[in-house]
Design a protein around this motif. Sequence first.
Motif, PDB file in Angstrom:
ATOM      1  N   ALA A   1      53.845  28.632  41.332  1.00 20.65           N
ATOM      2  CA  ALA A   1      55.164  29.058  41.786  1.00 20.65           C
ATOM      3  C   ALA A   1      54.952  29.966  42.994  1.00 20.65           C
ATOM      4  O   ALA A   1      53.938  30.663  43.099  1.00 20.65           O
ATOM      5  CB  ALA A   1      55.878  29.811  40.665  1.00 20.65           C
ATOM      6  N   HIS A   2      55.878  29.911  43.933  1.00 21.75           N
ATOM      7  CA  HIS A   2      55.751  30.775  45.105  1.00 21.75           C
ATOM      8  C   HIS A   2      55.750  32.229  44.654  1.00 21.75           C
ATOM      9  O   HIS A   2      56.521  32.631  43.771  1.00 21.75           O
ATOM     10  CB  HIS A   2      56.891  30.517  46.087  1.00 21.75           C
ATOM     11  N   LEU A   3      54.891  33.014  45.248  1.00 21.65           N
ATOM     12  CA  LEU A   3      54.688  34.389  44.810  1.00 21.65           C
ATOM     13  C   LEU A   3      55.982  35.210  44.756  1.00 21.65           C
ATOM     14  O   LEU A   3      56.215  35.936  43.777  1.00 21.65           O
ATOM     15  CB  LEU A   3      53.653  35.061  45.717  1.00 21.65           C
ATOM     16  N   PRO A   4      56.876  35.104  45.744  1.00 23.74           N
ATOM     17  CA  PRO A   4      58.084  35.945  45.704  1.00 23.74           C
ATOM     18  C   PRO A   4      59.013  35.647  44.517  1.00 23.74           C
ATOM     19  O   PRO A   4      59.771  36.521  44.093  1.00 23.74           O
ATOM     20  CB  PRO A   4      58.780  35.626  47.032  1.00 23.74           C
ATOM     21  N   ILE A   5      58.945  34.404  43.971  1.00 25.63           N
ATOM     22  CA  ILE A   5      59.867  34.059  42.883  1.00 25.63           C
ATOM     23  C   ILE A   5      59.174  34.020  41.527  1.00 25.63           C
ATOM     24  O   ILE A   5      59.825  33.774  40.511  1.00 25.63           O
ATOM     25  CB  ILE A   5      60.547  32.695  43.152  1.00 25.63           C
ATOM     26  N   ALA A   6      57.860  34.259  41.486  1.00 29.95           N
ATOM     27  CA  ALA A   6      57.121  34.181  40.228  1.00 29.95           C
ATOM     28  C   ALA A   6      57.518  35.323  39.305  1.00 29.95           C
ATOM     29  O   ALA A   6      57.632  36.471  39.735  1.00 29.95           O
ATOM     30  CB  ALA A   6      55.622  34.214  40.500  1.00 29.95           C
ATOM     31  N   ASP A   7      57.734  34.992  38.028  1.00 24.93           N
ATOM     32  CA  ASP A   7      57.997  36.036  37.040  1.00 24.93           C
ATOM     33  C   ASP A   7      56.754  36.352  36.210  1.00 24.93           C
ATOM     34  O   ASP A   7      56.740  37.313  35.443  1.00 24.93           O
ATOM     35  CB  ASP A   7      59.158  35.641  36.123  1.00 24.93           C
ATOM     36  N   THR A   8      55.725  35.510  36.353  1.00 27.27           N
ATOM     37  CA  THR A   8      54.482  35.707  35.609  1.00 27.27           C
ATOM     38  C   THR A   8      53.300  35.505  36.551  1.00 27.27           C
ATOM     39  O   THR A   8      53.211  34.479  37.237  1.00 27.27           O
ATOM     40  CB  THR A   8      54.373  34.710  34.434  1.00 27.27           C
ATOM     41  N   ILE A   9      52.415  36.477  36.568  1.00 30.05           N
ATOM     42  CA  ILE A   9      51.235  36.420  37.442  1.00 30.05           C
ATOM     43  C   ILE A   9      49.981  36.353  36.582  1.00 30.05           C
ATOM     44  O   ILE A   9      49.829  37.096  35.608  1.00 30.05           O
ATOM     45  CB  ILE A   9      51.159  37.654  38.359  1.00 30.05           C
ATOM     46  N   LEU A  10      49.058  35.453  36.956  1.00 30.46           N
ATOM     47  CA  LEU A  10      47.732  35.396  36.338  1.00 30.46           C
ATOM     48  C   LEU A  10      46.711  35.753  37.408  1.00 30.46           C
ATOM     49  O   LEU A  10      46.609  35.060  38.438  1.00 30.46           O
ATOM     50  CB  LEU A  10      47.422  33.994  35.798  1.00 30.46           C
ATOM     51  N   LEU A  11      45.973  36.834  37.187  1.00 32.58           N
ATOM     52  CA  LEU A  11      44.889  37.228  38.088  1.00 32.58           C
ATOM     53  C   LEU A  11      43.569  36.962  37.380  1.00 32.58           C
ATOM     54  O   LEU A  11      43.368  37.422  36.250  1.00 32.58           O
ATOM     55  CB  LEU A  11      45.014  38.705  38.458  1.00 32.58           C
ATOM     56  N   VAL A  12      42.667  36.227  38.040  1.00 30.37           N
ATOM     57  CA  VAL A  12      41.467  35.725  37.380  1.00 30.37           C
ATOM     58  C   VAL A  12      40.210  36.306  38.023  1.00 30.37           C
ATOM     59  O   VAL A  12      40.041  36.256  39.245  1.00 30.37           O
ATOM     60  CB  VAL A  12      41.407  34.176  37.437  1.00 30.37           C
TER      61      VAL A  12
END
Length: 733
Positions: free
Chosen positions: A328-339
């Motif tokens: 999902a485009h970063l500005p509209i993402a509601d969930t972030i996965l950082l790996v």
Amino acid sequence: MRFIHSLSGIVAAIFISVIAMMGAYLSVGPVIDQFSVASTTDLSVADIAGIANKKIHGVERIERKASGEILVHAFTQDGAITSILDPRTNELMTQATHSKFTGFVTELHRSLFLGDLGRGLTGLSAFLLILITYSGLVMLAKRMGGWSKIFGAARGSKSQRQHIDIARLTMVGFSISALTGLYMSLATFGIIAEPSDVVLPFPEDVAIGETMPVAEMKSLAAVPISDLRELTFPYPDDPTDVFTLNSDQGEGFIDQVTGEIIAFQPSSLTSKIYETVYLLHTGRGGVVAAILSFILGASALAIPFLSLTGIVIWWRRRKHTPRTQPNAHLPIADTILLVGSEGSTTWGFASTLHKALAAQGKKVHTSAMNELMQEHLEAKNIFILTSTYGDGIAPASANKFLKKLENMEIAHCGKFAILGFGDKQFSNFCGFAETVEKQLRHKNAEFFHPLAKINQQSPQTFRDWGQQIGQIVNCDLVLEHVPARPKTNKIALQKVVVRSQELDEQTAILRFNLLQNHFGFDKRMSKFEAGDLIGIIPPKSDVPRYYSIASSSYDGFIEICVKRHKLGLCSNYLLNLNEGDKIDYFIKENNSFKPVASDTPLVMIGAGTGIAPLAGFARGNVKNRPAYLFWGGRNPNTDFLYKDTLVDLTKHQKLSDTYLAFSRITDRQYVQDKLKSEAELLKELISEGAQILVCGGPEMALGVRTTIDGIISQIGESATSLQQQKRYLEDVY
């Protein structure tokens, strides 16, 4: 650093391998020369010059090669000739013709038959080899947990361990070859000072009269033949000409009448440096140099192997790195996965989580931790999935994360959940994940789930964690992480050694044939050791189940101990096999749980099926080192399956003593109770340098660790301190 190491390695692999193999071949030459060239340690330049003058008329110059070979160049009635002087016999021999193949190899090694372009490429290859070596050294130090641990036991896949072990053994040798080769290349192109001295002016005043016999000249008698490079004779019938002596000490002119040195210029520092570099690189300069050259050549032979294993490691990492789902485009993402991942494993888990969250309607964006921006922190929920490299070090895709985080604004950001991946064999289990959590809490970040840890990439633990997360984010989150199906072979059940009398939780010892027939030929399987794992893939599944092996390839069979679980797909499958039935399997090395090669005592502690690898270790105790087994079961009449095996191992002194505890009898005991009753023995064994290996369930392992801590704290040790010394190992399942 990994990028530099991988890129330079791949680009230079072919060139470096070819040049290294040619260099290895050429390194044999100086050693052979030392056997074929006569020793001249007791002779002077005057002696050799006198012999040459007697044997041949018209000597122009005498040359001593770096190999020690003495060449006499003369101009006779037959023209210019070159002979070899053998100082043992005082005889002149025709100069041998050098091997055409050796000439071919030499030119290939120096210039790839491309002239100056080739010389430039060989110099570049030497530079890349230096870059690869020292970037690899830095990476190794990080992987091992610091420079002080750099020579510890290598971990990882077979290719990774071989790559590390061979590199550590040979890197000094081929580093010297690369550094000296680079220096010579730079000197050739004038990038650094060339080995040339200021020209010594020809003397104007010389004595006139009868010439002195060269054999009687004291100035030449004072120079040992080992120091000679070249002696040029005066031009015949020219009373004003002189002898020109070029030696290790410098260049000088000698009066042919008086025999005295009338001008001398010492070798410059530049020349001495170049000569030293030349000696190190070629081995041309005596016995010691020849032996060193041979060692460097042998080291160079490792380079093609390291190139191959390095490419294999790079390709597997690249191949197995999962392609993240469309983000999902970063500005509209509601969930972030950082790996944060060193290889590809953590990315695989992240991909599974990404799919599951997206399937529940979440707008998910996945990035490497090193790509952290303020926008990542503005999502509602932020997951951090990270492995730990070595002993608490940040993995490759997260090594810039903490520095970036320092400059980020955390207030009014989303809430965090951290999932750490690691191996409990490291004393700093999931250490980097803990560091990330600490840093976030220091910046007053909010968490919607506490830090969780996964040992040895357990899919079950991951699934359980997903259920907890699903309840928090109000969705049915099912995390069925299925790694790529490994390549398997087939193996047949030889026999069921023994079964327990219990029905619901029946346990059995199974043995499988070691030899398999392929097209009429017996093919022995790859070597394995007790404590390694056999991965078994049951029907209708792609997920392997792992069992510790209680034997080695030298025993002639694969033995495992299996306990039936009510809903266990693999355990029920295995315990329902008939003799001759075949299963899909593969072997996975488990070097993090093995006895060290030592004469110090071995203390093995287990419960239930955890006895399997411990019995295997005892089987392999061929040197009869002191070995003690503590084991806990339920009932000696129903589940003591290894009774006969332990009796036999004790009889053959592979086990020094066995301490048993049973929890479902009148006088019930657990393995911890046996440890407490033998506390004095344990303290004595630990003081003697004993290694402790613990195998079994997590509750048992925790209880054992607590008990061991209580016992050995009296002698200033703990399970953690022993773990840091690789003397306390756990295999918990």
